[in-house]
Design a protein around this motif. Structure first.
Motif, PDB file in Angstrom:
ATOM      1  N   ASP A  36      35.524  57.208  50.666  1.00  0.00           N
ATOM      2  CA  ASP A  36      36.652  57.999  50.059  1.00  0.00           C
ATOM      3  C   ASP A  36      36.811  59.507  50.507  1.00  0.00           C
ATOM      4  OD1 ASP A  36      37.277  55.999  48.515  1.00  0.00           O
ATOM      5  OD2 ASP A  36      36.608  57.044  46.702  1.00  0.00           O
TER       6      ASP A  36
ATOM      7  N   ASP B  97      33.231  51.981  41.610  1.00  0.00           N
ATOM      8  CA  ASP B  97      34.088  51.162  42.457  1.00  0.00           C
ATOM      9  C   ASP B  97      33.825  50.663  43.637  1.00  0.00           C
ATOM     10  OD1 ASP B  97      34.777  53.922  42.845  1.00  0.00           O
ATOM     11  OD2 ASP B  97      36.663  53.606  43.322  1.00  0.00           O
ATOM     12  N   HIS B  98      32.702  51.591  43.992  1.00  0.00           N
ATOM     13  CA  HIS B  98      32.229  51.247  45.439  1.00  0.00           C
ATOM     14  C   HIS B  98      30.709  50.417  45.255  1.00  0.00           C
ATOM     15  CE1 HIS B  98      34.889  53.661  47.702  1.00  0.00           C
ATOM     16  NE2 HIS B  98      35.206  54.380  46.502  1.00  0.00           N
TER      17      HIS B  98
ATOM     18  N   HIS C 262      29.108  55.316  48.715  1.00  0.00           N
ATOM     19  CA  HIS C 262      28.707  56.393  47.709  1.00  0.00           C
ATOM     20  C   HIS C 262      28.629  55.837  46.399  1.00  0.00           C
ATOM     21  CE1 HIS C 262      33.185  56.402  47.612  1.00  0.00           C
ATOM     22  NE2 HIS C 262      33.042  57.076  46.632  1.00  0.00           N
TER      23      HIS C 262
ATOM     24  N   HIS D  37      40.329  53.181  49.873  1.00  0.00           N
ATOM     25  CA  HIS D  37      41.388  52.500  48.796  1.00  0.00           C
ATOM     26  C   HIS D  37      42.876  52.190  49.457  1.00  0.00           C
ATOM     27  CE1 HIS D  37      38.983  53.131  45.351  1.00  0.00           C
ATOM     28  NE2 HIS D  37      38.485  54.026  45.955  1.00  0.00           N
TER      29      HIS D  37
HETATM   30 ZN   LIG Z   1      36.807  55.011  45.495  1.00  0.00          ZN
END
Ligand SMILES: [Zn+2]
Length: 608
Positions: A207, A88-89, A84, A253
């Motif tokens: 996530d 952070d991805h 997505h 995560h």
């Molecule tokens: Zn994330």
């Protein structure tokens, strides 16, 4: 599968930890909690498929260099899947694609969301967000710490590549001897990609599902007005129904784990609890999303989180009020009188064992002419419809949350025949009054009911008891109908349109421009699917057995028809779609129709 060894030891920086044959786990650093994002590596023999790029930071680039020069050095990186748009991805996707020549795989919606956030300046993003939250009652001055802390999207992003591939749900990636299929995951972000292997039960879920906490589902300005929480809940409940308990979950995560069902149950239980708290508060007086914050989170006092907490409250407000078609007032305040539907928060097995009404479904046969009696079609012995007899029964008692309806019309559905034959999945005690849906006029309401009034024209879906002069139904299952809708049409609406709508829109995730194959298009469910798909902007291919049924399907919105008794469905579909196949197959028929649906497919089959 034994993964206990793997779970006990997280990989060191620049290390690949083996989880299963051809499946590896690595971790990339994050400059904020939870301080790392997982990256999964699949060995597809002539190269690697990598899932997640990590945030753009000197630290992450350094770790990637260690991986590329170390354990990944033996062969090329062929594909990079990013679940997505969150930085952070996706942050280093552009850099990784440039370094390795990998093809980027992301859904259209996630890629364009990332693109949009790169294109918007920090000031514009701040302004959009504070206006959105202000409309829901937030005090903009209080939001300053949150607005200052976030919105650094660009600084965590390497420039996005110009090209990417967006696979349809169900697309297969062959990885060595295994096959991973693309799963679309909504709610946490608009259309995240997951990968699932039906043979090894491995699920890479981004996530969407976390083993220890509830993934954040909020409505920020770019999803304003969208019911993201219902998208999320229907997505995780579908996963709960479809994937086995022994699935190895590879989350974004946290540690790989085998707690898929427990995690989803915990997440759903949390949302049920918050729903309940909100309902209690919002029933008495109008309330804004910002005023719900104390019900949402202990972190609420922390100003850095305030905006996210309000965005989550807005997601609840939207979900709890969309079915009432009520917009918040000028101060962002709204009222909510009932949950959207209690069944919406249930897994299949819960739905199949729940009693259909809070009211006692039993009734008493009484002599004709008894005071307070009504007539009903009663089934005293399981068997064919000819067993039913017209009897006199005592009127049902009204409860505070229920509504008494004078029945003008009742729908007849295939499950009604199964119920009286005793072959339906839910068994009911005898004697019983069958009939799942009806329409009529409200004649009495319980003390707690304010969603309908005496005299309202309504439809109701109590799932039992409708072949009767009168029913008592929980208010949640009663819906007002427009004056233009006849009682007969209303009484046959909820089950077939509800079923087809759920199949196409919730499970099939149909989008404008998709192509749909509807099997059994001449039946009630099939014809409703044709109409709904057409109304949603899809191209409809209708399969039916007789010329008359195919003609009807064309009149209700189908563009093409197939005579499955004389034509080969999959080759005809291939011809009509230039070899691509259809995006969604709606199959209320099963058997051979299901098989040919599978062969015609580029996306999802919804069968039941
Ligand atoms: Zn994330």
């Amino acid at each position: 599968m034994d993964i206990s060894g793997a779970v006990a030891f997280a990989p060191e920086e620049g290390e690949l930890r083996r989880l299963a044959d051809g499946v590896y786990w690595s971790r990339l650093p994050l400059p904020y909690a939870p301080f790392h994002v997982n990256c999964y590596v699949l060995d597809d023999e002539d190269g690697w498929l990598i899932v997640e790029a990590g945030i753009d930071s000197p630290d992450t680039r350094r770790v990637w260099q260690m991986l590329l020069d170390g354990p990944l050095a033996s062969k090329p990186v062929n594909r990079l899947v990013v679940t997505h748009w969150h930085s952070d991805h996706v942050g280093l996707a552009g850099w990784l694609v440039a370094e390795t020549g990998a093809a980027l795989i992301m859904s259209d919606q996630e890629f364009s969301r990332a693109w949009k956030h790169c294109a918007l300046g920090r000031t514009e993003r701040r302004a959009q967000e504070s206006e959105h939250l202000r409309r829901h009652g937030a005090d903009v001055r209080q939001l300053a710490p949150w607005l200052d802390a976030g919105f650094d999207y660009l600084s965590h992003m390497s420039p996005l590549p110009s090209a990417y591939e967006s696979p349809a749900a169900g697309t297969a990636f062959r990885i060595g001897s295994d096959t991973f299929r693309v799963v679309h995951l909504g709610g946490h972000s608009p259309a995240a990609l997951g990968l699932y292997s039906p043979s090894s039960h491995i699920f890479i879920c981004g996530d969407q599902i976390a083993p220890e906490f509830v993934p954040s589902v909020g409505q920020l300005s770019d999803s304003a007005g969208q019911d993201v929480l219902s998208d999320y809940l229907s997505s995780v409940l579908s996963i709960r129904d479809a994937l086995p308990a022994d699935t190895l979950v590879l989350p974004g995560h946290q540690e790989p784990n085998m707690n898929l069902h427990e995690s989803i149950d915990r997440i759903v239980a949390y949302h049920r609890k918050v729903d309940g708290r909100i309902l209690e508060t919002a029933r008495d007086a109008p309330i804004s999303a910002a005023e719900l914050v104390p019900l949402m989170s202990r972190k609420a006092a922390d100003d850095v989180w305030l905006g996210f907490t309000i965005s989550r409250a807005i997601a609840y407000a939207t979900r709890l009020t969309t079915h009432e078609h009520r917009a918040p007032d000028r101060r962002g305040r709204w009222r909510c009188r009932a949950l959207p539907h209690r069944r919406a928060l249930m897994t299949n097995s819960e739905r199949n064992t729940m009693p259909d009404s809070p009211d006692d479904p039993r009734f008493q046969l009484v002599a004709p002419e008894s005071a307070d009696s009504i007539r009903a079609l009663v089934c005293e012995e399981l068997g064919p419809p000819s067993n039913l007899s017209l009897r006199t029964i005592a009127r049902h008692t009204l409860t505070p949350s229920s509504v008494r309806i004078r029945v003008h019309a009742a729908g007849i559905n295939f499950p009604d025949v199964l119920v009286i034959a005793g072959t339906y999945q839910v068994k009911r005690p005898l004697p019983l009054v069958p009939g799942s849906e009806c329409a009529g006029v409200v004649v009495e309401v319980g003390a707690e009911v304010d969603s309908v009034q005496v005299g309202d024209r309504v439809l109701a879906v109590p799932l039992v008891g409708c072949f009767s002069e009168e029913v008592v139904v929980n208010a949640i299952d009663v819906f007002r109908i427009p004056d233009a809708l006849s009682f007969a049409s209303a009484a046959s609406f909820p089950i077939i349109y509800g079923t087809s709508g759920h199949a196409l829109l919730d499970r099939g995730r149909l989008r404008e421009g998709d192509t749909v194959l509807v099997n059994g298009a001449g039946g009630g469910i099939g014809l409703a699917a044709v109409e709904i798909a057409y109304a949603a902007g899809a191209t409809v291919i209708a399969s039916a057995s007789s010329a008359e049924k195919r003609e009807v399907a064309l009149r209700h919105g189908a563009s093409y028809t197939i005579d499955h008794t004389s034509e080969n469905v999959s080759s005809r579909v291939a011809e009509l779609t230039n070899g691509r196949g259809v995006d969604v197959v709606v199959d209320p028929v099963g058997g051979d129709a299901f098989d040919s649906g599978l062969r015609s497919l580029a996306g999802v089959v919804v069968s039941w």
